[in-house]
Each structure stands twice: as structure tokens, then as C-alpha cells.
Design an enzyme around this catalytic site. Structure first.
Site, PDB file in Angstrom:
ATOM      1  N   HIS A  91       0.846  -1.204   0.000  1.00 18.62           N
ATOM      2  CA  HIS A  91       0.000   0.000   0.000  1.00 18.62           C
ATOM      3  C   HIS A  91       0.883   1.257   0.000  1.00 18.62           C
ATOM      4  O   HIS A  91       0.635   2.201  -0.749  1.00 18.62           O
ATOM      5  CB  HIS A  91      -0.848   0.065   1.273  1.00 18.62           C
ATOM      6  CG  HIS A  91      -1.936  -0.965   1.389  1.00 18.62           C
ATOM      7  ND1 HIS A  91      -2.083  -1.767   2.494  1.00 18.62           N
ATOM      8  CD2 HIS A  91      -2.967  -1.290   0.560  1.00 18.62           C
ATOM      9  CE1 HIS A  91      -3.145  -2.555   2.351  1.00 18.62           C
ATOM     10  NE2 HIS A  91      -3.689  -2.299   1.180  1.00 18.62           N
ATOM     11  N   LYS A 110     -15.211  -8.350   4.265  1.00 15.42           N
ATOM     12  CA  LYS A 110     -14.067  -8.853   5.031  1.00 15.42           C
ATOM     13  C   LYS A 110     -14.262  -8.546   6.515  1.00 15.42           C
ATOM     14  O   LYS A 110     -14.736  -7.469   6.862  1.00 15.42           O
ATOM     15  CB  LYS A 110     -12.764  -8.171   4.565  1.00 15.42           C
ATOM     16  CG  LYS A 110     -12.392  -8.412   3.105  1.00 15.42           C
ATOM     17  CD  LYS A 110     -11.135  -7.629   2.736  1.00 15.42           C
ATOM     18  CE  LYS A 110     -10.801  -7.702   1.263  1.00 15.42           C
ATOM     19  NZ  LYS A 110      -9.750  -6.743   0.856  1.00 15.42           N
ATOM     20  N   ARG A 169      -2.284  -6.197  -8.328  1.00 17.65           N
ATOM     21  CA  ARG A 169      -1.236  -7.195  -8.139  1.00 17.65           C
ATOM     22  C   ARG A 169      -1.376  -8.258  -9.227  1.00 17.65           C
ATOM     23  O   ARG A 169      -1.078  -8.027 -10.369  1.00 17.65           O
ATOM     24  CB  ARG A 169      -1.321  -7.811  -6.734  1.00 17.65           C
ATOM     25  CG  ARG A 169      -0.766  -6.934  -5.646  1.00 17.65           C
ATOM     26  CD  ARG A 169      -1.293  -7.320  -4.294  1.00 17.65           C
ATOM     27  NE  ARG A 169      -2.745  -7.174  -4.240  1.00 17.65           N
ATOM     28  CZ  ARG A 169      -3.494  -7.405  -3.176  1.00 17.65           C
ATOM     29  NH1 ARG A 169      -2.930  -7.843  -2.090  1.00 17.65           N
ATOM     30  NH2 ARG A 169      -4.785  -7.223  -3.206  1.00 17.65           N
ATOM     31  N   SER A 172      -2.848  -7.666   3.036  1.00 15.26           N
ATOM     32  CA  SER A 172      -3.142  -7.512   4.470  1.00 15.26           C
ATOM     33  C   SER A 172      -3.500  -8.861   5.065  1.00 15.26           C
ATOM     34  O   SER A 172      -3.095  -9.186   6.186  1.00 15.26           O
ATOM     35  CB  SER A 172      -4.294  -6.526   4.678  1.00 15.26           C
ATOM     36  OG  SER A 172      -3.947  -5.255   4.194  1.00 15.26           O
TER      37      SER A 172
END
Ligand code: ADP
Length: 166
Positions: free
Chosen positions: A17, A41, A90, A128
């Protein structure tokens, strides 16, 4: 003035990030890192904890600000006068979801552009969720997150499982 928001759940903020934020800060006059909870999440950190970590880490960047928000990202972007939404990409696995989100946001707010920045090769595997998993099982995340975040992760881990695995 060119203003961009970088929205995300940042649970917690990682070196991946941070790299996106640094690069966005070179492209835009102002970058507003916008923290929210992702409804799909389960968060480890509260919004206030995530905000504190981001504020601490981003202190050296004078054109980067941290804000929290809830609701639609495009509404928040318009509310604060941002012309762009920054997202990081990504693997291909990110693409489908990001593509759908960008098109939906374009439909909702045609004047707001989504700008994708490709991850740096050395950060492409960092997420994360994987950071949280490594900490949970006692692994070292020194190269994955800033030192302040590593400390907060350790404290959280001790609070949750008494440090049994760490
Ligand atoms: P969200 O729940 O909105 O996906 P995240 O905090 O997981 O929030 O991610 C925010 C943004 O940062 C997303 O666009 C994500 O693809 C991107 N991102 C996350 N990790 C990396 C990384 N290692 N390199 C580049 N971009 C990343």
C-alpha cells in the site's frame, strides 16, 4: 489542483500500500488515503486503529492526508473534490474485481476516473490478509509492513491469543 483518493480497508496498511501511496503522491497534488471497512471482510483492526497507523506512517508525506469514510467511494470522492480514485493491481486475480468496480464507479460518477498503479514486483505477493496470517502463526513480517504496524500487529496478536503462537 489534481486530487486523488486511495480507498481501501488497510487492515493493516502494508509496504505494498505504502508504495502505491508514494507513487500516487508524485502524480497528484494531493492524495487522500481513505479508510473504510470492506463489508465482505471481517476486520482485525478498528477504523480508528487503522487511521492511527496510517497517520503515523504517512506523516513524512506533506501532500498525503488520511480520512475515514463509509458509503459509496464515488460519493466520498465527489464530496471532497477528488477527480480520481487510485487502486493498486497485483495478480490477475485482482483484475476482475477491480475491473467491475471501476466500471460500476464510472457508471455512478462519470467525472471520476479510476487510475490503476501496478504493484512493484517485490511487493506483488503482499496482502493484508497474508500479513495477518503470518503474524497469527508467529512468523516475521518485518519486510512486509512498516515497523509501527509490525508493533501494532504483535500487540493485537497478544491481546487476541495471549501470544501463544507468537
Ligand atoms: P479493499 O478491501 O478495498 O480491497 P485493501 O486495503 O485490501 O482494500 O486494498 C486497497 C487497494 O490496494 C486495492 O486496490 C488493492 O488491490 C491494493 N493493494 C493491496 N496490496 C497491494 C500490493 N501489495 N501492491 C499493490 N497494490 C496493493
Amino acid at each position: 489542483m489534481r486530487v486523488a483518493i486511495y480507498p481501501g480497508s488497510f487492515d493493516p496498511v502494508t509496504n505494498g500500500h505504502l508504495d502505491i501511496i508514494e507513487r500516487a503522491a508524485m502524480l497528484f497534488d494531493q492524495v487522500i488515503v481513505s479508510v473504510s471497512n470492506n463489508a465482505s471482510k471481517v476486520p482485525l483492526f478498528t477504523i480508528a486503529e487503522k487511521e492511527e497507523m496510517l497517520r503515523e506512517i504517512l506523516r513524512p508525506y506533506n501532500n498525503v492526508r488520511v480520512e475515514t469514510f463509509s458509503g459509496l467511494t464515488v460519493n466520498f470522492a465527489k464530496e471532497i473534490g477528488a477527480q480520481a480514485i487510485i487502486r493498486g493491481l497485483r495478480a490477475i486475480s485482482d483484475f476482475e474485481n477491480e475491473f467491475m468496480m471501476a466500471l460500476t464507479n464510472k457508471k455512478l460518477a462519470p467525472s471520476v476516473e479510476t487510475v490503476f498503479l501496478m504493484t512493484r514486483a517485490e511487493y506483488s505477493f503482499i496482502s493484508s490478509s497474508s500479513v495477518k496470517e503470518v503474524v497469527l502463526f508467529g512468523g516475521c513480517v518485518t519486510d512486509l509492513v512498516p515497523p509501527f504496524v509490525e508493533q501494532r500487529l504483535k500487540e493485537k496478536n497478544i491481546a487476541i491469543n495471549g501470544g501463544k503462537e507468537g
